[in-house]
Design a protein around this motif. Structure first.
Motif, short mmCIF file in Angstrom:
data_model
loop_
_atom_site.label_atom_id
_atom_site.label_comp_id
_atom_site.label_asym_id
_atom_site.label_seq_id
_atom_site.Cartn_x
_atom_site.Cartn_y
_atom_site.Cartn_z
N GLU A 46 64.84 41.21 53.39
CA GLU A 46 63.63 40.03 52.14
C GLU A 46 65.12 38.72 51.21
O GLU A 46 65.17 38.11 51.35
CB GLU A 46 63.21 40.27 51.14
CG GLU A 46 61.70 40.73 51.66
CD GLU A 46 60.97 41.62 50.85
OE1 GLU A 46 60.97 41.76 49.73
OE2 GLU A 46 59.54 42.42 51.09
N GLU A 47 66.37 39.52 50.96
CA GLU A 47 67.73 39.18 50.15
C GLU A 47 68.05 38.13 50.83
O GLU A 47 68.54 37.35 50.33
CB GLU A 47 68.39 40.49 49.23
CG GLU A 47 69.30 39.94 49.04
CD GLU A 47 70.24 41.08 48.59
OE1 GLU A 47 71.33 40.78 47.17
OE2 GLU A 47 69.50 42.32 48.01
N GLU A 50 66.65 35.34 51.45
CA GLU A 50 66.34 34.10 49.94
C GLU A 50 68.13 33.54 49.37
O GLU A 50 68.12 32.50 49.94
CB GLU A 50 66.47 35.29 49.24
CG GLU A 50 64.67 36.02 48.81
CD GLU A 50 64.48 36.59 47.10
OE1 GLU A 50 65.81 36.87 46.45
OE2 GLU A 50 63.33 36.91 47.63
N GLU A 54 69.06 29.21 50.30
CA GLU A 54 69.60 29.35 48.97
C GLU A 54 70.83 28.57 49.22
O GLU A 54 71.42 27.01 49.52
CB GLU A 54 69.99 30.12 47.92
CG GLU A 54 71.44 29.92 46.53
CD GLU A 54 71.13 30.98 45.93
OE1 GLU A 54 72.02 30.52 44.83
OE2 GLU A 54 71.68 32.02 45.95
#
Length: 101
Positions: A46-47, A50, A54
């Motif tokens: 998930e990170e 993200e 970004e």
């Protein structure tokens, strides 16, 4: 590349019991460790997603900023001349006749 297991599937997995099978407690402990690792893995995935999003957004901002800067920026020679002219006028205003003594 698809993830086939998650901690819920691992937790709910049932094994058949046999006469000379594995120790149920050892299997349960090992599955608990695997579940913990999968939970950490899912958080990392998930990170990572993200961070990728970004990164794409920042690259787009950088490209847009660079294209705007190239369109707006006046030639360097005119800008320097204007700055020097303003500085000279400011010095005359502040120092007045003392500047030339």
């Amino acid at each position: 590349m698809e993830i086939k297991l998650n901690s819920k599937i691992i937790l709910e997995k049932e094994f058949k019991k046999a006469m000379k099978g594995y120790s149920v407690d050892q299997v349960d402990q090992f599955l608990d460790q695997i579940m913990e690792d999968y939970d950490v893995f899912e958080k990392v995935v998930e990170e990572l997603e993200e961070l990728r999003a970004e990164n794409r957004r920042l690259k787009e901002e950088l490209e847009n900023s660079a294209s705007r800067r190239s369109q707006v920026q006046p030639p360097a020679g005119n800008t320097n001349f204007d700055i020097l002219k303003r500085l000279s006028n400011l010095e005359k205003h502040v120092f007045g006749s003392k500047l030339y003594e």
